[in-house]
Design a protein around this motif. Structure first.
Motif, PDB file in Angstrom:
ATOM      1  N   ARG A   1      -3.359   3.992  -8.848  1.00 14.02           N
ATOM      2  CA  ARG A   1      -4.254   3.257  -7.951  1.00 14.02           C
ATOM      3  C   ARG A   1      -5.695   3.309  -8.429  1.00 14.02           C
ATOM      4  NH1 ARG A   1      -3.823   2.013  -1.895  1.00 14.02           N
ATOM      5  NH2 ARG A   1      -5.942   1.482  -1.268  1.00 14.02           N
TER       6      ARG A   1
ATOM      7  N   ASP B   1      -1.977  -8.657  -9.284  1.00  6.59           N
ATOM      8  CA  ASP B   1      -2.928  -9.022  -8.227  1.00  6.59           C
ATOM      9  C   ASP B   1      -3.794 -10.190  -8.690  1.00  6.59           C
ATOM     10  OD1 ASP B   1      -4.850  -9.189  -6.268  1.00  6.59           O
ATOM     11  OD2 ASP B   1      -5.252  -7.026  -6.204  1.00  6.59           O
TER      12      ASP B   1
ATOM     13  N   GLU C   1       2.334   4.794  -4.481  1.00  6.11           N
ATOM     14  CA  GLU C   1       1.631   4.089  -5.551  1.00  6.11           C
ATOM     15  C   GLU C   1       1.262   5.035  -6.674  1.00  6.11           C
ATOM     16  OE1 GLU C   1      -2.149   1.012  -6.158  1.00  6.11           O
ATOM     17  OE2 GLU C   1      -1.624   1.763  -4.156  1.00  6.11           O
TER      18      GLU C   1
ATOM     19  N   VAL D   1       3.984  -6.021  -1.251  1.00  8.09           N
ATOM     20  CA  VAL D   1       4.636  -4.723  -1.385  1.00  8.09           C
ATOM     21  C   VAL D   1       5.046  -4.186  -0.013  1.00  8.09           C
ATOM     22  CG1 VAL D   1       4.311  -2.313  -2.070  1.00  8.09           C
ATOM     23  CG2 VAL D   1       3.498  -4.166  -3.560  1.00  8.09           C
ATOM     24  N   ASP D   2       4.133  -4.258   0.935  1.00  6.65           N
ATOM     25  CA  ASP D   2       4.421  -3.756   2.277  1.00  6.65           C
ATOM     26  C   ASP D   2       5.552  -4.532   2.945  1.00  6.65           C
ATOM     27  OD1 ASP D   2       2.467  -1.843   2.040  1.00  6.65           O
ATOM     28  OD2 ASP D   2       0.930  -2.981   3.110  1.00  6.65           O
TER      29      ASP D   2
ATOM     30  N   ARG E   1      -0.724  -6.332  -2.218  1.00 11.82           N
ATOM     31  CA  ARG E   1      -0.378  -5.177  -1.384  1.00 11.82           C
ATOM     32  C   ARG E   1       0.393  -5.611  -0.132  1.00 11.82           C
ATOM     33  NH1 ARG E   1      -2.523  -0.722  -3.406  1.00 11.82           N
ATOM     34  NH2 ARG E   1      -4.173  -0.981  -4.971  1.00 11.82           N
ATOM     35  N   GLU E   2       0.100  -6.785   0.389  1.00 13.69           N
ATOM     36  CA  GLU E   2       0.874  -7.293   1.523  1.00 13.69           C
ATOM     37  C   GLU E   2       2.313  -7.580   1.103  1.00 13.69           C
ATOM     38  OE1 GLU E   2      -2.618  -9.520   4.169  1.00 13.69           O
ATOM     39  OE2 GLU E   2      -1.574 -10.613   2.569  1.00 13.69           O
TER      40      GLU E   2
ATOM     41  N   VAL F   1      -0.558  -3.525  -9.105  1.00 17.30           N
ATOM     42  CA  VAL F   1      -0.113  -2.529  -8.140  1.00 17.30           C
ATOM     43  C   VAL F   1       1.264  -2.043  -8.573  1.00 17.30           C
ATOM     44  CG1 VAL F   1       0.438  -2.066  -5.718  1.00 17.30           C
ATOM     45  CG2 VAL F   1      -1.415  -3.653  -6.295  1.00 17.30           C
TER      46      VAL F   1
ATOM     47  N   SER G   1      -8.588  -1.158  -1.178  1.00 22.11           N
ATOM     48  CA  SER G   1      -7.683  -1.759  -0.197  1.00 22.11           C
ATOM     49  C   SER G   1      -8.068  -3.199   0.098  1.00 22.11           C
ATOM     50  CB  SER G   1      -7.712  -0.944   1.100  1.00 22.11           C
ATOM     51  OG  SER G   1      -8.988  -1.044   1.709  1.00 22.11           O
ATOM     52  N   ASP G   2      -7.161  -3.942   0.703  1.00 18.02           N
ATOM     53  CA  ASP G   2      -7.463  -5.324   1.096  1.00 18.02           C
ATOM     54  C   ASP G   2      -8.585  -5.363   2.119  1.00 18.02           C
ATOM     55  OD1 ASP G   2      -5.496  -6.256  -0.576  1.00 18.02           O
ATOM     56  OD2 ASP G   2      -4.028  -6.653   1.011  1.00 18.02           O
TER      57      ASP G   2
END
Length: 521
Positions: A54, A96, A51, A40-41, A37-38, A79, A17-18
């Motif tokens: 992962r 990424d 996901e 994507v969110d 990931r930000e 991702v 995770s970040d």
């Protein structure tokens, strides 16, 4: 290693995770970018991301890469998964940059293929958020795995084309493979200042050609949106880019079998009566084509693609009574609305997108013709100018053509004027002029000797021009049913709306028995 296998898996996932990689995430944010990931969110509806891959690790094939492990290349730098946008399912890939510069390794490539295959089988839009340098060079210097080429990804994209919307967002350095993906995509937004694209980056260009060049010179947002047209839209930051993707998808169906989404109907932003005042009396003067469009379609529904490229033509999604449509309009303020190579390619590609996903097309014509001259011929205008009429003629969606002012020569044909194509509606405004070429130029060519021999050449020329103007007006153009008639500007919206509404039966051609027409590339 934990004795609890359940906790072991949870720990492995948390380590990717970040929050567990704060230093890498901070470096990404310092560059003015969100993490993968930000992104994507931000893009997906809250809580909908599922996901896959992962826990993927690098797949080394040479001694130089054997020491790469999951911790060194979390998720192998890509991702991937599924989610929803406005309640509709999508498939998603985000490279990424914090992992080996966002390069795509063997494991990451397998993840991408897996998601693209599911998108193909289940009819899901495929969204790619690019932030990296394409194929991972260290893993590519080995013929054994690279002999597979791109592992069939180009074939997958070709199969996806016209079946589901495909997006390539250039959100960081995206030379090489990401640019190749973008070339086969329907929508390519690029982030100003951080996004770049091109077939090769500065290092490779210098190594191959001995030519120095910065990332900005080779592939900046301004260069790729304004000069090459490779990108559709320049966005000020990551959030604006992701917002643009959501907006783009809001006009299109999930796939070619579904219906496009609708919105609440709205009246036009420009009053119908005001449309009469927009076009100037002099045919030499330009005017605001955007105001014409805004006077026909729903208020605040216009989403223009490639707004800074080939500005002599406008291509935009819009809505009529809440239903999505495509608009193609000549822009008389830029090159007088003449169709050149860039305009033809831009409009043809847009027409193909509309036809693929079931959006009716409205063409608004004010065109003096195809751009002549040695530079234009050198660009292949004779072949390129056939692309737009080719796409309009093969389209199965309803098409409405409105001639606002000039409808001259092959430009008139290219915009779908008259009986050039099997259109649902073809009408003229009272301000329209229709002829095989511009009146003044035609007089200068056909009557040159008569003008030169006249006692007053200028007076004779003016007399001839006025004479032929009386033969090119809207009433005469409609007199032999070459068009469906003449409409007042304020009635245009309703006529187009009714034409599209009654064209609700599927349009299928089974003759002649051929596989496909051949695009005039």
């Amino acid at each position: 290693m934990s004795d609890d296998p359940f906790e072991e898996v949870a720990d492995a996932k948390r380590s990717l995770s970040d929050e567990a990689r704060e230093e890498a995430a901070a470096r990404q944010r310092d560059l003015g970018k969100l993490t993968a990931r930000e992104r994507v969110d931000y893009l997906l509806d809250e809580g909908t991301f599922e996901e896959i891959g992962r826990l993927a690790s690098p797949m080394p094939t040479t001694p130089e890469t054997t020491d790469w492990v999951r911790e060194d290349a979390p998720a192998d730098g890509v991702v991937t998964g599924y989610g929803e946008i406005d309640g509709r399912s999508v498939a998603l890939i985000a490279t990424d940059f914090t992992v080996k510069g966002g390069s795509i390794g063997h494991a990451g490539g397998r993840k991408m293929s897996r998601v693209a295959e599911r998108a193909l089988d289940r009819g899901l839009p495929l969204l790619m958020l690019h932030d990296g340098g394409g194929h991972r060079i260290q893993e590519g210097l080995d013929a054994a795995p690279f002999a597979r080429g791109d592992n069939g990804f180009s074939k997958l994209q070709t199969a996806l084309s016209g079946w589901v919307p495909v997006v390539s967002a250039m959100m960081g350095p995206a030379f090489a493979a990401p640019t190749n993906f973008a070339a086969l995509s329907d929508f390519v937004p690029i982030v100003e200042g951080t996004g770049t694209m091109g077939v090769a980056g500065p290092s490779l260009v210098e190594a191959a050609l001995g030519v120095d060049g910065t990332k900005e010179e080779l592939g900046s947002a301004r260069f790729q949106t304004t000069e090459t047209g490779m990108a559709d839209l320049a966005c000020e930051d990551d959030e604006a880019c992701l917002d643009a993707i959501r907006t783009f998808l809001s006009y299109l169906p999930r796939n070619a079998r579904r219906e496009p989404p609708t919105a609440d109907p709205r009246p036009p932003a420009v009053d119908g009566e005001r449309l009469r005042e927009i076009i100037p009396s002099s045919p030499r003067k330009g005017y605001d084509i955007d105001a014409i469009v805004e006077g026909i379609v729903d208020r605040d529904s216009v989403f223009e693609l490639k707004p800074t490229y080939a500005r002599n033509i406008v291509t935009a999604f819009a809505r009529l009574e809440g239903e999505p449509i495509g608009v193609i309009a000549n822009n008389p303020r830029i090159k007088a609305g003449t169709i050149d190579t860039g305009a033809s390619e831009k409009a043809a590609h847009f027409a193909a997108i509309c036809d693929a996903y079931g959006l009716p097309v409205l063409t608004l014509a004010d065109v003096p013709g195809i751009l002549p001259g040695p530079d234009s011929e050198r660009e292949g205008i004779a072949r390129h100018s056939a692309k737009l009429p080719f796409e309009l003629a093969r389209a199965t969606v309803p098409i409405a053509n409105v001639v606002l002012r000039r409808g001259y020569g092959f430009g008139y044909v290219a915009m779908g004027g008259g009986r050039s194509i099997d259109s649902e509606l073809t009408v003229l405004w009272p301000t329209a002029e229709v002829a095989a070429m511009g009146i003044e130029g035609a007089v200068d060519i056909a009557y040159r000797r008569e003008i030169e021999s006249a006692d007053d050449p200028e007076a004779r020329r003016s007399e001839l021009i006025e004479k032929f103007k009386d033969r090119t007006d809207a009433v005469r153009a409609a007199s032999r049913v070459g068009t469906d008639g003449v409409v007042q500007p304020e009635d245009t919206r309703d006529r187009v709306l009714r034409a599209f509404a009654r064209a609700d039966e599927p349009h299928e051609d089974d003759w002649p028995p051929k596989k496909r027409p051949i695009n005039p590339i």
